[in-house]
Design an enzyme around this catalytic site. Sequence first.
Site, PDB file in Angstrom:
ATOM      1  N   LYS A  28       0.804  -1.237   0.000  1.00 60.86           N
ATOM      2  CA  LYS A  28       0.000   0.000   0.000  1.00 60.86           C
ATOM      3  C   LYS A  28       0.836   1.287   0.000  1.00 60.86           C
ATOM      4  O   LYS A  28       0.350   2.364   0.300  1.00 60.86           O
ATOM      5  CB  LYS A  28      -0.993   0.040   1.190  1.00 60.86           C
ATOM      6  CG  LYS A  28      -1.909  -1.141   1.231  1.00 60.86           C
ATOM      7  CD  LYS A  28      -2.699  -1.289  -0.040  1.00 60.86           C
ATOM      8  CE  LYS A  28      -2.433  -2.626  -0.667  1.00 60.86           C
ATOM      9  NZ  LYS A  28      -2.789  -2.648  -2.111  1.00 60.86           N
ATOM     10  N   SER A  29       2.111   1.152  -0.353  1.00 63.92           N
ATOM     11  CA  SER A  29       2.965   2.342  -0.413  1.00 63.92           C
ATOM     12  C   SER A  29       3.133   2.856  -1.825  1.00 63.92           C
ATOM     13  O   SER A  29       3.912   3.774  -2.063  1.00 63.92           O
ATOM     14  CB  SER A  29       4.343   2.005   0.157  1.00 63.92           C
ATOM     15  OG  SER A  29       4.219   1.576   1.483  1.00 63.92           O
ATOM     16  N   GLY A  30       2.435   2.229  -2.781  1.00 66.81           N
ATOM     17  CA  GLY A  30       2.573   2.674  -4.171  1.00 66.81           C
ATOM     18  C   GLY A  30       3.342   1.678  -5.032  1.00 66.81           C
ATOM     19  O   GLY A  30       3.891   2.047  -6.075  1.00 66.81           O
ATOM     20  N   THR A  31       3.358   0.424  -4.603  1.00 65.76           N
ATOM     21  CA  THR A  31       4.062  -0.640  -5.327  1.00 65.76           C
ATOM     22  C   THR A  31       3.634  -0.706  -6.794  1.00 65.76           C
ATOM     23  O   THR A  31       4.484  -0.784  -7.696  1.00 65.76           O
ATOM     24  CB  THR A  31       3.741  -2.010  -4.675  1.00 65.76           C
ATOM     25  OG1 THR A  31       3.704  -1.847  -3.264  1.00 65.76           O
ATOM     26  CG2 THR A  31       4.738  -3.065  -5.092  1.00 65.76           C
TER      27      THR A  31
ATOM     28  N   HIS B 269       8.178  -7.351  -1.054  1.00 60.49           N
ATOM     29  CA  HIS B 269       7.777  -6.705   0.208  1.00 60.49           C
ATOM     30  C   HIS B 269       8.673  -7.175   1.362  1.00 60.49           C
ATOM     31  O   HIS B 269       8.464  -6.783   2.509  1.00 60.49           O
ATOM     32  CB  HIS B 269       6.330  -7.064   0.563  1.00 60.49           C
ATOM     33  CG  HIS B 269       5.284  -6.439  -0.320  1.00 60.49           C
ATOM     34  ND1 HIS B 269       5.360  -5.144  -0.763  1.00 60.49           N
ATOM     35  CD2 HIS B 269       4.120  -6.926  -0.812  1.00 60.49           C
ATOM     36  CE1 HIS B 269       4.280  -4.874  -1.507  1.00 60.49           C
ATOM     37  NE2 HIS B 269       3.518  -5.930  -1.555  1.00 60.49           N
TER      38      HIS B 269
ATOM     39  N   ARG C 159       5.745   5.589   1.970  1.00 57.34           N
ATOM     40  CA  ARG C 159       4.588   6.483   1.921  1.00 57.34           C
ATOM     41  C   ARG C 159       4.222   6.834   3.346  1.00 57.34           C
ATOM     42  O   ARG C 159       4.516   6.048   4.269  1.00 57.34           O
ATOM     43  CB  ARG C 159       3.429   5.736   1.255  1.00 57.34           C
ATOM     44  CG  ARG C 159       2.216   6.585   0.971  1.00 57.34           C
ATOM     45  CD  ARG C 159       1.085   5.736   0.394  1.00 57.34           C
ATOM     46  NE  ARG C 159      -0.002   6.554  -0.086  1.00 57.34           N
ATOM     47  CZ  ARG C 159      -1.170   6.088  -0.499  1.00 57.34           C
ATOM     48  NH1 ARG C 159      -1.392   4.778  -0.491  1.00 57.34           N
ATOM     49  NH2 ARG C 159      -2.108   6.904  -0.914  1.00 57.34           N
TER      50      ARG C 159
ATOM     51  N   SER D 268      -5.184   2.959   3.414  1.00 58.33           N
ATOM     52  CA  SER D 268      -5.199   2.190   2.179  1.00 58.33           C
ATOM     53  C   SER D 268      -5.268   0.686   2.488  1.00 58.33           C
ATOM     54  O   SER D 268      -6.032  -0.063   1.877  1.00 58.33           O
ATOM     55  CB  SER D 268      -3.941   2.512   1.370  1.00 58.33           C
ATOM     56  OG  SER D 268      -3.954   1.862   0.139  1.00 58.33           O
TER      57      SER D 268
ATOM     58  N   ARG E  46      -7.568   2.863  -5.691  1.00 62.03           N
ATOM     59  CA  ARG E  46      -8.680   3.350  -4.878  1.00 62.03           C
ATOM     60  C   ARG E  46      -8.796   4.855  -5.082  1.00 62.03           C
ATOM     61  O   ARG E  46      -9.591   5.318  -5.872  1.00 62.03           O
ATOM     62  CB  ARG E  46      -8.462   2.964  -3.408  1.00 62.03           C
ATOM     63  CG  ARG E  46      -9.683   3.107  -2.519  1.00 62.03           C
ATOM     64  CD  ARG E  46      -9.326   2.751  -1.078  1.00 62.03           C
ATOM     65  NE  ARG E  46      -8.283   3.622  -0.545  1.00 62.03           N
ATOM     66  CZ  ARG E  46      -8.510   4.770   0.109  1.00 62.03           C
ATOM     67  NH1 ARG E  46      -9.729   5.166   0.354  1.00 62.03           N
ATOM     68  NH2 ARG E  46      -7.502   5.511   0.546  1.00 62.03           N
TER      69      ARG E  46
ATOM     70  N   GLY F 185      -5.600   7.048  -4.804  1.00 67.53           N
ATOM     71  CA  GLY F 185      -4.337   7.466  -5.418  1.00 67.53           C
ATOM     72  C   GLY F 185      -3.964   8.901  -5.087  1.00 67.53           C
ATOM     73  O   GLY F 185      -3.405   9.617  -5.917  1.00 67.53           O
TER      74      GLY F 185
HETATM   75  P1  A3P Z   1      -5.033   4.413  -1.885  1.00 68.59           P
HETATM   76  O1  A3P Z   1      -5.697   3.208  -1.288  1.00 68.59           O
HETATM   77  O2  A3P Z   1      -4.660   5.438  -0.871  1.00 68.59           O
HETATM   78  O3  A3P Z   1      -5.808   5.000  -3.006  1.00 68.59           O
HETATM   79  P2  A3P Z   1       0.202  -0.705  -3.571  1.00 68.59           P
HETATM   80  O4  A3P Z   1       0.364  -0.584  -5.026  1.00 68.59           O
HETATM   81  O5  A3P Z   1       1.493  -0.693  -2.831  1.00 68.59           O
HETATM   82  O6  A3P Z   1      -0.685  -1.836  -3.220  1.00 68.59           O
HETATM   83  O7  A3P Z   1      -0.502   0.639  -3.093  1.00 68.59           O
HETATM   84  C1  A3P Z   1      -1.819   0.932  -3.451  1.00 68.59           C
HETATM   85  C2  A3P Z   1      -2.039   2.417  -3.302  1.00 68.59           C
HETATM   86  O8  A3P Z   1      -1.428   3.113  -4.401  1.00 68.59           O
HETATM   87  C3  A3P Z   1      -3.514   2.769  -3.356  1.00 68.59           C
HETATM   88  O9  A3P Z   1      -3.652   3.932  -2.515  1.00 68.59           O
HETATM   89  C4  A3P Z   1      -3.700   3.082  -4.827  1.00 68.59           C
HETATM   90  O10 A3P Z   1      -4.831   3.842  -5.122  1.00 68.59           O
HETATM   91  C5  A3P Z   1      -2.414   3.843  -5.127  1.00 68.59           C
HETATM   92  N1  A3P Z   1      -2.061   3.832  -6.547  1.00 68.59           N
HETATM   93  C6  A3P Z   1      -2.192   2.825  -7.441  1.00 68.59           C
HETATM   94  N2  A3P Z   1      -1.779   3.196  -8.646  1.00 68.59           N
HETATM   95  C7  A3P Z   1      -1.372   4.493  -8.557  1.00 68.59           C
HETATM   96  C8  A3P Z   1      -0.841   5.425  -9.490  1.00 68.59           C
HETATM   97  N3  A3P Z   1      -0.666   5.117 -10.761  1.00 68.59           N
HETATM   98  N4  A3P Z   1      -0.524   6.660  -9.025  1.00 68.59           N
HETATM   99  C9  A3P Z   1      -0.707   6.983  -7.729  1.00 68.59           C
HETATM  100  N5  A3P Z   1      -1.212   6.131  -6.802  1.00 68.59           N
HETATM  101  C10 A3P Z   1      -1.540   4.896  -7.199  1.00 68.59           C
END
Ligand code: A3P
Length: 321
Positions: free
Chosen positions: A70-73, A135, A157, A165, A287, A289
């Site tokens: 959930k850090s933007g992977t 991870h 993040r 998230s 979700r 983003g």
């Molecule tokens: P939110 O739930 O706050 O919207 P991961 O990829 O590590 O599982 O993290 C998911 C988070 O990254 C979610 O955050 C998701 O919406 C966000 N995310 C996914 N794709 C993105 C993108 N292209 N740019 C910015 N944020 C993104």
Amino acid sequence: EKTNMALIFNKYNDRIATLPKEKGWITENLYMYQGFWHQSKRRISVETVMAVHDTFKARPTDIYLATLPKSGTTWLKALVFAIVNRNRYKHNSFSTHPLLNSNPHNCLPFIETEVFRNTPTYENDPHSPRLFATHIPYTSLPRSILDSGCRMVYLCRNPKDVFVSMFHFANKLRDKSRGSMRFVEAFELFSKGVMPTGPYWDHVKSYHNVSLEHPTKILFLSYDDMKIDTATHVKRLSMFLGYPFTEAEETDGAVQEIVRLCSFENLSKVNKHGNLREGIPNDAFFREGTVGDWSNHLTSEMSEILDQITEEKFHGLHISF
Ligand code: A3P
């Protein structure tokens, strides 16, 4: 692949039975291994950390992307895949680019999920560099990766957005029979450090410390900074990875094209339907983003508690979010 999973899970059964347990977010339990909480009997799990240790062979040319869930992977996977492979798809302005019809998780695998394959794609991968995500906390990475001297990118993040998230993600993916997770319950677990591959703070610190010691090997980035100015970060990433943009590319708008291709707007549209795997819809990774959505969910007391823990744990570290 199912048989392989069963074999691997059985192999480590006895070791897992001895580990400390806590309540899980998605799966029933989390197990503490080498100081971090992991799920069990899943693709990304304590068994895969052990299996990666036993079987994975890194190459010095590999590139690893490390994150907490959930850090933007997903975003980082898309950006790095797009940067490194840009010459393969640049004709017709990326119109056949895999990111236009596939989940970034299918373009760039986790080492954790690869160990289950009979013939892991990575063993015969003709491409160099091989690109992987993980991870796994720094301190639990297999020796093979640590010794290979390859490059890594760590994306962190801010903890409050990671928590919110993760809460939504867990409720999407939990077995329906377990019912929804309550927000307060999730908050208590997160504050105690209990989340998949948490504690949050220890995970971030483990990579941050090495990035200070070896800045040419580990690039430490933050989601929050990346949202403010994505183009600059795309350029930084490309230099660090050894794929700098030429002047001609910059004039042609290649950086902006990658920013657009990997934007939340684009990727969430491409991934509106279908499943990554059984029980994991593509749209679960997209979700809001945004930065700061926590303020719509946390009470001010909860926010203060997390600020205080972060202040204590990150004291003296310069991590910007
Ligand atoms: P939110 O739930 O706050 O919207 P991961 O990829 O590590 O599982 O993290 C998911 C988070 O990254 C979610 O955050 C998701 O919406 C966000 N995310 C996914 N794709 C993105 C993108 N292209 N740019 C910015 N944020 C993104």
